[in-house]
Design a protein around this motif. Structure first.
Motif, PDB file in Angstrom:
ATOM      1  N   GLN A   1      -0.764  -5.984  11.457  1.00 10.23           N
ATOM      2  CA  GLN A   1      -1.759  -4.996  11.059  1.00 10.23           C
ATOM      3  C   GLN A   1      -1.370  -4.376   9.720  1.00 10.23           C
ATOM      4  OE1 GLN A   1      -3.101  -2.619  14.901  1.00 10.23           O
ATOM      5  NE2 GLN A   1      -0.888  -2.920  14.924  1.00 10.23           N
ATOM      6  N   SER A   2      -2.369  -3.864   9.011  1.00 14.35           N
ATOM      7  CA  SER A   2      -2.101  -3.174   7.743  1.00 14.35           C
ATOM      8  C   SER A   2      -3.220  -2.181   7.459  1.00 14.35           C
ATOM      9  CB  SER A   2      -1.978  -4.171   6.587  1.00 14.35           C
ATOM     10  OG  SER A   2      -3.216  -4.800   6.330  1.00 14.35           O
ATOM     11  N   ILE A   3      -2.899  -1.135   6.747  1.00 13.65           N
ATOM     12  CA  ILE A   3      -3.885  -0.183   6.247  1.00 13.65           C
ATOM     13  C   ILE A   3      -3.592   0.063   4.774  1.00 13.65           C
ATOM     14  CG2 ILE A   3      -4.306   0.957   8.455  1.00 13.65           C
ATOM     15  CD1 ILE A   3      -2.428   3.158   7.620  1.00 13.65           C
ATOM     16  N   THR A   4      -4.630   0.419   4.016  1.00 14.07           N
ATOM     17  CA  THR A   4      -4.477   0.659   2.579  1.00 14.07           C
ATOM     18  C   THR A   4      -4.895   2.085   2.266  1.00 14.07           C
ATOM     19  OG1 THR A   4      -4.911  -1.671   2.054  1.00 14.07           O
ATOM     20  CG2 THR A   4      -5.169  -0.074   0.271  1.00 14.07           C
ATOM     21  N   ILE A   5      -4.020   2.799   1.559  1.00 15.98           N
ATOM     22  CA  ILE A   5      -4.261   4.184   1.173  1.00 15.98           C
ATOM     23  C   ILE A   5      -4.245   4.269  -0.349  1.00 15.98           C
ATOM     24  CG2 ILE A   5      -3.426   6.568   1.332  1.00 15.98           C
ATOM     25  CD1 ILE A   5      -2.099   5.806   3.983  1.00 15.98           C
ATOM     26  N   SER A   6      -5.242   4.910  -0.930  1.00 22.71           N
ATOM     27  CA  SER A   6      -5.330   5.036  -2.385  1.00 22.71           C
ATOM     28  C   SER A   6      -4.533   6.241  -2.871  1.00 22.71           C
ATOM     29  CB  SER A   6      -6.786   5.186  -2.829  1.00 22.71           C
ATOM     30  OG  SER A   6      -7.546   4.063  -2.451  1.00 22.71           O
ATOM     31  N   TYR A   7      -3.905   6.073  -4.023  1.00 22.90           N
ATOM     32  CA  TYR A   7      -3.175   7.179  -4.658  1.00 22.90           C
ATOM     33  C   TYR A   7      -3.194   6.948  -6.158  1.00 22.90           C
ATOM     34  CZ  TYR A   7       0.222  10.952  -5.161  1.00 22.90           C
ATOM     35  OH  TYR A   7       0.836  12.127  -5.493  1.00 22.90           O
ATOM     36  N   LYS A   8      -3.146   8.037  -6.939  1.00 24.29           N
ATOM     37  CA  LYS A   8      -3.328   7.915  -8.383  1.00 24.29           C
ATOM     38  C   LYS A   8      -2.042   7.675  -9.161  1.00 24.29           C
ATOM     39  CE  LYS A   8      -3.175  12.923  -9.199  1.00 24.29           C
ATOM     40  NZ  LYS A   8      -3.906  14.084  -9.758  1.00 24.29           N
ATOM     41  N   ASN A   9      -0.872   7.927  -8.584  1.00 24.92           N
ATOM     42  CA  ASN A   9       0.384   7.768  -9.330  1.00 24.92           C
ATOM     43  C   ASN A   9       1.442   7.176  -8.412  1.00 24.92           C
ATOM     44  OD1 ASN A   9       2.741   8.003 -10.838  1.00 24.92           O
ATOM     45  ND2 ASN A   9       2.176   9.975 -11.716  1.00 24.92           N
ATOM     46  N   LEU A  10       1.507   5.841  -8.390  1.00 23.45           N
ATOM     47  CA  LEU A  10       2.442   5.175  -7.483  1.00 23.45           C
ATOM     48  C   LEU A  10       3.892   5.336  -7.926  1.00 23.45           C
ATOM     49  CD1 LEU A  10       0.786   1.859  -6.269  1.00 23.45           C
ATOM     50  CD2 LEU A  10       0.654   4.161  -5.337  1.00 23.45           C
ATOM     51  N   GLU A  11       4.135   5.466  -9.224  1.00 25.50           N
ATOM     52  CA  GLU A  11       5.507   5.658  -9.710  1.00 25.50           C
ATOM     53  C   GLU A  11       6.099   6.925  -9.111  1.00 25.50           C
ATOM     54  OE1 GLU A  11       7.373   3.805 -11.602  1.00 25.50           O
ATOM     55  OE2 GLU A  11       6.022   2.341 -12.511  1.00 25.50           O
ATOM     56  N   LYS A  12       5.338   7.993  -9.144  1.00 23.11           N
ATOM     57  CA  LYS A  12       5.798   9.273  -8.602  1.00 23.11           C
ATOM     58  C   LYS A  12       5.966   9.188  -7.089  1.00 23.11           C
ATOM     59  CE  LYS A  12       4.497  14.166  -8.423  1.00 23.11           C
ATOM     60  NZ  LYS A  12       3.474  15.172  -8.860  1.00 23.11           N
ATOM     61  N   LEU A  13       5.010   8.557  -6.417  1.00 23.13           N
ATOM     62  CA  LEU A  13       5.078   8.415  -4.966  1.00 23.13           C
ATOM     63  C   LEU A  13       6.262   7.551  -4.555  1.00 23.13           C
ATOM     64  CD1 LEU A  13       3.774   8.978  -2.213  1.00 23.13           C
ATOM     65  CD2 LEU A  13       2.338   6.957  -2.568  1.00 23.13           C
ATOM     66  N   ARG A  14       6.494   6.485  -5.305  1.00 25.18           N
ATOM     67  CA  ARG A  14       7.618   5.577  -5.002  1.00 25.18           C
ATOM     68  C   ARG A  14       8.946   6.330  -5.097  1.00 25.18           C
ATOM     69  NH1 ARG A  14       8.819   0.045  -5.261  1.00 25.18           N
ATOM     70  NH2 ARG A  14      10.914  -0.416  -5.966  1.00 25.18           N
TER      71      ARG A  14
END
Length: 348
Positions: free
Chosen positions: A296-309
């Motif tokens: 299973q998988s779900i996808t969540i949108s975010y505007k700044n993946l560098e910061k989230l990572r």
């Protein structure tokens, strides 16, 4: 060539006014056509992508931040020039006029009534002043990019009304509804130029996407939900899990998702969790028994993946390498939840 008033064309010589109109036209064209070309070439040389997704330069995130700052400063400079022209470049007039000419300038001209050429030049100058507004808003800010015509148009209309009221309070210039019309029309032209030049430059596959859109429109008109799909949105996704304790620890204690509801049916070992994250709800059906759960998988949108990572790694949560989404070509990364659920984060 003496400039008596930067805006009141009746106080200047004809040559000065022509120079003013040409200058306003040049600035509008420069910001609307030349700027995206320069931006694209500089970004290409620096190894950053205006389309999003993975980038060649390891310092792309920092460069994009500087690029955003420069674009913001460009927009602020434009606003400063706009405020100077419409407010501070004018002297206080005790005999301040309030006019409501609207589009009668063109109606009267169409009816054969001779109108001063300066009236049309002033309308044109008002129009040129707001072309950069309609262009820069979607070019700089994602909020305006998603409705690149309507949102800048509304914002420009409100700014124009604000300017006219400031002029009324300070008795500078002339309060005229035709100025609002000219400003709003200029913003509309600016947004059209953004779509024509900036959007096309940063979306090389636009022709294919547009053909697919037209093909879908042709096919979908016979669909029973065609007239309703524009109002649909996905608000909940459902997952299966084998153990409710793992689900609670991961989604609530580790990630911080808000538990909206927990349902435990009578005479059943199953349990149901409803978590909230932004505008999306995640429903997890816990079987509470040892059973093989499918992938299973779900996808969540975010505007700044560098910061989230960086934030996830700071809390010792394993994060995958960046990848390109196969559909949008945008940057993605993922973490693994209970029962090997893949939670994919998509940069928007």
């Amino acid at each position: 060539m003496e400039l008596n008033s930067f805006y009141n064309l009746y106080e200047n010589s004809q040559l000065t006014n022509i120079v003013l109109v040409l200058s306003a036209t040049f600035i509008a064209i420069f910001l609307s056509i030349v700027l995206p070309l320069i931006d694209k070439q500089i970004s290409k040389k620096l190894g950053i992508s205006l389309q999003g997704g993975l980038e060649d330069n390891v310092s792309a995130a920092a460069i994009n931040r500087y690029r955003f700052i420069i674009l913001n400063l460009t927009f602020i400079l434009y606003l400063a020039i706009l405020v100077y022209i419409v407010i501070f470049a004018r002297s206080v007039n005790e005999d301040y006029l309030v006019r409501n000419s609207g589009i009668r300038l063109f109606i009267m001209s169409w009816q054969g009534i001779d109108m001063p050429a300066m009236e049309f030049m002033e309308f044109y100058l008002n129009l040129m002043l707001f072309i950069p507004m309609g262009y820069l808003l979607p070019y700089v800010y994602k909020f305006f990019r998603r409705r690149a015509i309507i949102k800048p148009l509304i914002a420009s209309f409100l700014v124009s009304v604000l300017i006219e009221n400031l002029q009324l309070m300070t008795k500078r210039g002339t309060y005229d509804s035709s100025d609002v019309i000219a400003n709003t029309l200029g913003s509309l032209i600016g947004s059209a130029l953004y779509i024509q030049f900036a959007y096309i430059l940063t979306n090389p596959n636009w022709r294919k996407e547009y053909r697919n859109y037209l093909h879908w429109r042709k096919l979908a008109k016979s669909g029973i939900l065609f007239h309703y799909v524009g109002k649909f949105s996905v608000t909940r996704v459902s997952l299966l899990a084998s153990d409710e304790e793992n689900v609670w620890n991961f989604y609530t204690k580790l990630l911080g998702f808000q538990p909206k509801n927990i349902v435990i049916p009578e005479a059943s070992s199953d349990s149901y969790f409803l978590f909230s994250t932004g505008k999306t709800q995640i429903e997890v059906h816990c079987l509470n028994r040892d059973e093989k759960i499918p992938k299973q998988s779900i996808t969540i949108s975010y505007k700044n993946l560098e910061k989230l990572r960086s934030h996830l790694q700071k809390h010792n949560i394993p994060v995958s390498d960046f990848k390109n989404d196969i559909f949008t070509k945008q940057k993605t990364m993922s973490i693994v939840g209970p029962d090997d659920v893949e939670i994919i984060f998509l940069e928007i």
